[in-house]
Design an enzyme around this catalytic site. Structure first.
Site, PDB file in Angstrom:
ATOM      1  N   GLU A 220      -6.386 -10.459  -0.704  1.00 14.53           N
ATOM      2  CA  GLU A 220      -6.804 -10.595   0.238  1.00 14.53           C
ATOM      3  C   GLU A 220      -8.219 -10.616  -0.270  1.00 14.53           C
ATOM      4  OE1 GLU A 220      -5.350  -7.305   2.289  1.00 14.53           O
ATOM      5  OE2 GLU A 220      -3.732  -7.370   2.015  1.00 14.53           O
TER       6      GLU A 220
ATOM      7  N   GLU B  61       0.857  -1.013  -0.227  1.00 14.61           N
ATOM      8  CA  GLU B  61      -0.408  -0.054  -0.232  1.00 14.61           C
ATOM      9  C   GLU B  61       0.941   1.670  -0.228  1.00 14.61           C
ATOM     10  OE1 GLU B  61      -3.001  -0.744   3.277  1.00 14.61           O
ATOM     11  OE2 GLU B  61      -3.394  -2.975   2.787  1.00 14.61           O
TER      12      GLU B  61
HETATM   13  O1  9MR Z   1      -7.266  -8.514   8.831  1.00 16.98           O
HETATM   14  C1  9MR Z   1      -6.205  -7.791   9.423  1.00 16.98           C
HETATM   15  C2  9MR Z   1      -6.736  -6.587  10.836  1.00 16.98           C
HETATM   16  O2  9MR Z   1      -7.211  -7.925  11.228  1.00 16.98           O
HETATM   17  C3  9MR Z   1      -5.265  -6.164  10.906  1.00 16.98           C
HETATM   18  O3  9MR Z   1      -6.155  -5.425  12.414  1.00 16.98           O
HETATM   19  C4  9MR Z   1      -5.416  -4.833  10.226  1.00 16.98           C
HETATM   20  C5  9MR Z   1      -4.492  -3.664  10.685  1.00 16.98           C
HETATM   21  O4  9MR Z   1      -3.643  -2.728   9.744  1.00 16.98           O
HETATM   22  O5  9MR Z   1      -5.014  -5.308   8.882  1.00 16.98           O
HETATM   23  C6  9MR Z   1      -6.003  -5.951   8.988  1.00 16.98           C
HETATM   24  O6  9MR Z   1      -5.164  -6.960   7.249  1.00 16.98           O
HETATM   25  C7  9MR Z   1      -4.973  -5.284   6.454  1.00 16.98           C
HETATM   26  C8  9MR Z   1      -3.789  -6.661   5.542  1.00 16.98           C
HETATM   27  O7  9MR Z   1      -2.831  -7.152   6.099  1.00 16.98           O
HETATM   28  C9  9MR Z   1      -3.730  -5.087   4.419  1.00 16.98           C
HETATM   29  N1  9MR Z   1      -4.416  -5.116   3.452  1.00 16.98           N
HETATM   30  C10 9MR Z   1      -5.559  -4.564   4.257  1.00 16.98           C
HETATM   31  C11 9MR Z   1      -6.132  -5.446   4.674  1.00 16.98           C
HETATM   32  C12 9MR Z   1      -7.206  -5.188   5.855  1.00 16.98           C
HETATM   33  O8  9MR Z   1      -7.414  -3.776   6.513  1.00 16.98           O
END
Ligand code: 9MR
Length: 362
Positions: A265, A156
């Site tokens: 994802e 990102e």
């Molecule tokens: O699913 C993840 C969530 O449990 C966390 O709190 C969050 C923290 O930023 O990250 C989520 O996963 C992310 C992923 O690592 C990167 N792309 C976006 C996802 C959803 O936020």
């Protein structure tokens, strides 16, 4: 004594029969075996509970750690490593013969502030940042080299603002080093594991402005000789957007730049929000039969697009196992399994979607 031996033997035979039945049970991974791997993001509960473990082994042949391999959880302070969660996931993959996607090495979220600040809170200069990045990346990539087949190296780094003059996200990492931090992360990852496939990963990647920016950044990196192999399309979609045509166009665009694309994802929520941003609604629409049908149709439409591009897509990963596990909460109804780990209508729609295209040769 004899009775105990017989009981033990019966238990052993039951175990063998169960294991055989389990390995022969077919799931998503089998339906898509000629197209791409099917992955799932897991948390610690998923790999501890027997029912959930069995479901993972039946349906998926690639795993991503939802949070346990990110920079902050693995190195909360400089040189202080916490491998417990990541080790458990890596061991689950080793024991069950499931490949592991590494997620993620550099991200503006879930990264310890120590990585980019001095003790007084000011930003470090770029040489210090690079040395810290290098040490972190070597430590984690080296540790899981045997089981991790690819890494989301940078996550990102492109802005969400379509009107921004600079295409990059204004994060502390960018503030310190500009876009060079992205290139350095890839160089360090390649040094640490020459065999892993290295990905740039982002969301809203089907947005035409963002997808052009991502493609252009990766093209320039490749031109400079930066070791990048693929683009990760996160795919946090909803039942209205993006259109299958926009997803198709983005994959087509990326396929001219890289020869590996992973859908990293995937989830499809039932309101109008999308993307990886952490602010979202939890009060989603009531799940009527027609919403359930639209949800299933959207999944089918996406999988038809993925199948069409299976010459370049190696893996499609769902972001969480069931609606109960979803980062979006179960009200958003985003996945193929409901809160009780039962298949939803979308599951069958995904299985059927594969018949629409024949795989082209890689
Ligand atoms: O699913 C993840 C969530 O449990 C966390 O709190 C969050 C923290 O930023 O990250 C989520 O996963 C992310 C992923 O690592 C990167 N792309 C976006 C996802 C959803 O936020």
């Amino acid at each position: 004594m004899k009775q105990r031996t017989t009981t033990a033997l019966l238990l052993f035979l039951a175990f063998c029969a169960g294991a055989a039945a389990q390995s022969s049970r077919k799931g998503l991974k089998d339906a898509y075996k000629d197209y791409f791997w099917i992955g799932v993001a897991v948390n610690q509960r998923n790999i501890s509970d027997e029912t959930q473990k069995a479901l993972i082994c039946q349906e998926f042949n690639s795993i991503t750690a939802e949070n346990d391999m990110k920079p902050q959880p693995t190195e909360p302070e400089e040189g202080v490593y916490r491998w417990e969660g990541a080790d458990r996931i890596a061991n689950f993959c080793r024991q069950n013969g499931i490949r592991l996607r590494g997620h993620c090495l550099m991200w503006h979220n879930q990264i310890g502030r120590w990585m980019f600040t001095n003790p007084d809170g000011s930003l470090v200069d770029k040489e210090v940042l690079y040395e810290r990045m290098r040490r972190h990346i070597h430590a984690i990539v080296g540790r899981y080299k045997d089981i991790v087949y690819c890494w989301d190296v940078v996550n990102e780094a492109i802005t969400d603002d379509p009107n921004a003059a600079v295409p990059y996200r204004q994060s502390p990492l960018y503030e310190i080093a500009g876009e060079e931090f992205i290139e350095k992360a890839f160089e360090f990852a390649r040094e640490a594991d020459p065999d892993a496939l290295l990905f740039y990963n982002d969301y809203n990647e089907a947005d035409p402005v963002k997808s052009v920016r991502i493609a252009e950044m990766v093209r320039q990196m490749k031109e400079k000789g930066v070791p990048i192999d693929g683009i990760g399309m996160q795919g946090h979609y909803n039942i209205y957007e993006p259109s299958a045509q926009d997803v198709d166009a983005a994959i087509e665009r990326f396929s001219h730049v890289v020869s590996h694309i992973h859908v990293t994802e995937l989830d499809i929520r039932v309101n109008r929000e999308m993307g990886g941003q952490l602010k979202f609604k939890r009060d989603a629409a009531a799940i009527t039969d027609s919403i359930d049908r639209v949800h299933a149709d959207r999944y089918a439409a996406m999988f038809r697009v993925f199948c069409k591009h299976s010459d370049v897509i190696d893996c499609v990963t769902f972001w969480n196992l069931s609606d109960r596990d979803s980062w979006l909460s179960e009200q958003n109804y985003p996945l193929l399994f409901d809160r009780n780990y039962q298949k939803k209508r979308a599951y069958d729609a995904v299985i059927k979607a594969r018949k629409s295209y024949r795989k082209r040769r890689k």
